[in-house]
Write an enzyme that holds these catalytic residues in place. Sequence first.
Site, PDB file in Angstrom:
ATOM      1  N   GLU A 214      -6.160 -10.824  -1.280  1.00  0.00           N
ATOM      2  CA  GLU A 214      -7.020 -10.572  -0.109  1.00  0.00           C
ATOM      3  C   GLU A 214      -8.499 -10.489  -0.497  1.00  0.00           C
ATOM      4  O   GLU A 214      -9.232  -9.615  -0.034  1.00  0.00           O
ATOM      5  CB  GLU A 214      -6.591  -9.263   0.587  1.00  0.00           C
ATOM      6  CG  GLU A 214      -5.135  -9.219   0.991  1.00  0.00           C
ATOM      7  CD  GLU A 214      -4.721  -7.971   1.765  1.00  0.00           C
ATOM      8  OE1 GLU A 214      -5.600  -7.231   2.255  1.00  0.00           O
ATOM      9  OE2 GLU A 214      -3.505  -7.744   1.881  1.00  0.00           O
TER      10      GLU A 214
ATOM     11  N   GLU B 155       0.800  -1.236   0.000  1.00  0.00           N
ATOM     12  CA  GLU B 155       0.000   0.000   0.000  1.00  0.00           C
ATOM     13  C   GLU B 155       0.832   1.287   0.000  1.00  0.00           C
ATOM     14  O   GLU B 155       0.698   2.134   0.878  1.00  0.00           O
ATOM     15  CB  GLU B 155      -0.969  -0.016   1.193  1.00  0.00           C
ATOM     16  CG  GLU B 155      -1.867  -1.241   1.184  1.00  0.00           C
ATOM     17  CD  GLU B 155      -2.742  -1.373   2.434  1.00  0.00           C
ATOM     18  OE1 GLU B 155      -2.679  -0.498   3.300  1.00  0.00           O
ATOM     19  OE2 GLU B 155      -3.491  -2.361   2.509  1.00  0.00           O
TER      20      GLU B 155
ATOM     21  N   HIS C 247     -10.191  -6.167  -2.283  1.00  0.00           N
ATOM     22  CA  HIS C 247     -11.305  -5.877  -1.365  1.00  0.00           C
ATOM     23  C   HIS C 247     -12.329  -5.127  -2.225  1.00  0.00           C
ATOM     24  O   HIS C 247     -12.333  -3.904  -2.297  1.00  0.00           O
ATOM     25  CB  HIS C 247     -10.831  -5.029  -0.190  1.00  0.00           C
ATOM     26  CG  HIS C 247      -9.836  -5.741   0.676  1.00  0.00           C
ATOM     27  ND1 HIS C 247     -10.177  -6.875   1.396  1.00  0.00           N
ATOM     28  CD2 HIS C 247      -8.523  -5.521   0.930  1.00  0.00           C
ATOM     29  CE1 HIS C 247      -9.108  -7.301   2.066  1.00  0.00           C
ATOM     30  NE2 HIS C 247      -8.103  -6.497   1.801  1.00  0.00           N
TER      31      HIS C 247
ATOM     32  N   ASP D  39     -12.296 -10.425  -0.861  1.00  0.00           N
ATOM     33  CA  ASP D  39     -13.571 -10.549  -0.155  1.00  0.00           C
ATOM     34  C   ASP D  39     -14.594  -9.670  -0.870  1.00  0.00           C
ATOM     35  O   ASP D  39     -14.234  -8.688  -1.525  1.00  0.00           O
ATOM     36  CB  ASP D  39     -13.488 -10.222   1.344  1.00  0.00           C
ATOM     37  CG  ASP D  39     -12.730  -8.955   1.698  1.00  0.00           C
ATOM     38  OD1 ASP D  39     -12.686  -8.031   0.861  1.00  0.00           O
ATOM     39  OD2 ASP D  39     -12.186  -8.869   2.823  1.00  0.00           O
TER      40      ASP D  39
ATOM     41  N   ASN E 202       2.075  -5.137  -3.204  1.00  0.00           N
ATOM     42  CA  ASN E 202       0.680  -5.472  -2.873  1.00  0.00           C
ATOM     43  C   ASN E 202      -0.123  -4.199  -2.571  1.00  0.00           C
ATOM     44  O   ASN E 202       0.347  -3.330  -1.840  1.00  0.00           O
ATOM     45  CB  ASN E 202       0.699  -6.364  -1.610  1.00  0.00           C
ATOM     46  CG  ASN E 202      -0.622  -7.048  -1.316  1.00  0.00           C
ATOM     47  OD1 ASN E 202      -1.218  -7.674  -2.204  1.00  0.00           O
ATOM     48  ND2 ASN E 202      -1.095  -6.952  -0.089  1.00  0.00           N
TER      49      ASN E 202
HETATM   50  O1  9MR Z   1      -7.597  -8.252   8.270  1.00  0.00           O
HETATM   51  C1  9MR Z   1      -6.547  -7.661   8.995  1.00  0.00           C
HETATM   52  C2  9MR Z   1      -7.046  -7.258  10.357  1.00  0.00           C
HETATM   53  O2  9MR Z   1      -7.422  -8.398  11.081  1.00  0.00           O
HETATM   54  C3  9MR Z   1      -5.954  -6.512  11.078  1.00  0.00           C
HETATM   55  O3  9MR Z   1      -6.450  -6.052  12.297  1.00  0.00           O
HETATM   56  C4  9MR Z   1      -5.471  -5.347  10.231  1.00  0.00           C
HETATM   57  C5  9MR Z   1      -4.292  -4.660  10.887  1.00  0.00           C
HETATM   58  O4  9MR Z   1      -3.200  -5.483  10.981  1.00  0.00           O
HETATM   59  O5  9MR Z   1      -5.059  -5.782   8.962  1.00  0.00           O
HETATM   60  C6  9MR Z   1      -6.051  -6.438   8.258  1.00  0.00           C
HETATM   61  O6  9MR Z   1      -5.523  -6.860   7.020  1.00  0.00           O
HETATM   62  C7  9MR Z   1      -5.195  -5.852   6.092  1.00  0.00           C
HETATM   63  C8  9MR Z   1      -4.015  -6.342   5.302  1.00  0.00           C
HETATM   64  O7  9MR Z   1      -2.946  -6.643   6.154  1.00  0.00           O
HETATM   65  C9  9MR Z   1      -3.577  -5.333   4.269  1.00  0.00           C
HETATM   66  N1  9MR Z   1      -4.679  -4.974   3.412  1.00  0.00           N
HETATM   67  C10 9MR Z   1      -5.892  -4.549   4.075  1.00  0.00           C
HETATM   68  C11 9MR Z   1      -6.326  -5.602   5.083  1.00  0.00           C
HETATM   69  C12 9MR Z   1      -7.621  -5.203   5.755  1.00  0.00           C
HETATM   70  O8  9MR Z   1      -7.423  -4.065   6.540  1.00  0.00           O
END
Ligand code: 9MR
Length: 410
Positions: free
Chosen positions: A305, A199, A276, A307, A240
């Site tokens: 990722e 990101e 997402h 969903d 990513n």
């Molecule tokens: O799904 C993840 C959530 O459980 C965590 O609390 C959060 C912070 O670490 O990260 C979420 O995963 C993220 C991923 O690492 C990067 N892309 C966005 C995802 C959703 O926020």
Amino acid sequence: MQLSPRSPLLLSTLLSSFLFLGACGGGGSSSGNPSSASASSSSQTSSEASSSSDRSSSSSSEALSLHILADFPIGVAVSAANEPSSIMQDNEAGIAQRAIIEAHFDQLTAGNIMKMSYLHPAQDTYFFDDADALLDYADANGISLHAHTLVWHSDYQVPDWMKNFEGDAAAWLAMYKEHVETIAGHFAGRVPSWDVVNEAFNEDGTYRNSLFNQKLGTAYIETAFASAREADPQADLYYNDFNISNGGAKFQAMINMVDDFIARDIPIDGVGFQMHVFMDWPSIDAIKSSFAAVAERGLKVKITELDIPINNPYSPGYNYPDNYEATFTDELAAAQKKRYCDIVTAYLDAVPADLRGGLTVWGIRDSDTWLISALFDDNHEDWPLLFDNNFDPKPAFYGVADGLTNQPCL
Ligand code: 9MR
């Protein structure tokens, strides 16, 4: 409810500001020693899978193994260690999830426990116990682990010590490289791939003003890739990001960076499209051309990722509590099944077989999705994943199976 394209800017803000209140920060230890769960994969021909359109009950999924339908990794993000809904615990949720994983997935991503603050809680302290335990579980079951992530700006994932690190540019660079090299080095030979930088772009295509950018300039991205390659020459190295499957300014900036990396021999093997997404955003055409643009450059495309929530809070039609989908009806489930199938089909259509890095869904059961708190403020349910709260496969599960076996998306 009519869904319409969300505002990428809003999602960006949301993703950036989403507060992680769970088990990060390192220092915990795995509290479970999972025994092998009972479900087993059975081989599956595409003709068996072809009838999957008609299936919607858990019993029928017992004969179906998702990952056997693909010649690329089929993954899922999991909670581990002592997180809520950890797969590493011998309680009901742990056992049920392991059965699903071992039946249907051949790759895992740690949803949290391989992020910066978790693996590197103090400058001189690395904490690998929980990740190693997850990796041991995966190895024991013939499952690979896609590693996520070496560098992520997100406030609650950058360790405090790093935020407060004092030192000149050279000291910062040395500290940063050591972070990447130590972690990538620890897992070298055991993980097939890394999300190296996560990101890095804003929605308008400018570089995010992250701590790393402030300290090292945008070269922090290529430095991470070069350091990761040095520490782990075998792993596929991915950039990513989210909101890059719609061909917008952020996508274009990412492509420009990739072209520049290729021209200057900066090591990069692929692009992770987080995906997402929503029911009607982005369009399948936009998704296909975004994937194709990466594949045309000879890079791998990985859906990292995926969903698909039913509600879209950026839709003008969404108005909690007055107007939103409060019930997961059969019609909505069928539409979601088609959407999953369409996305899998787009992936197969746009990405040649040798460049398919895999497809990962961001969670197992609906109630564990990050979206309910992040998108909907815990106000109401949603149903973005492949399994319901009883761990039974949803129509969406069969949509993925249909897509993987080239069935029409119905
Ligand atoms: O799904 C993840 C959530 O459980 C965590 O609390 C959060 C912070 O670490 O990260 C979420 O995963 C993220 C991923 O690492 C990067 N892309 C966005 C995802 C959703 O926020």
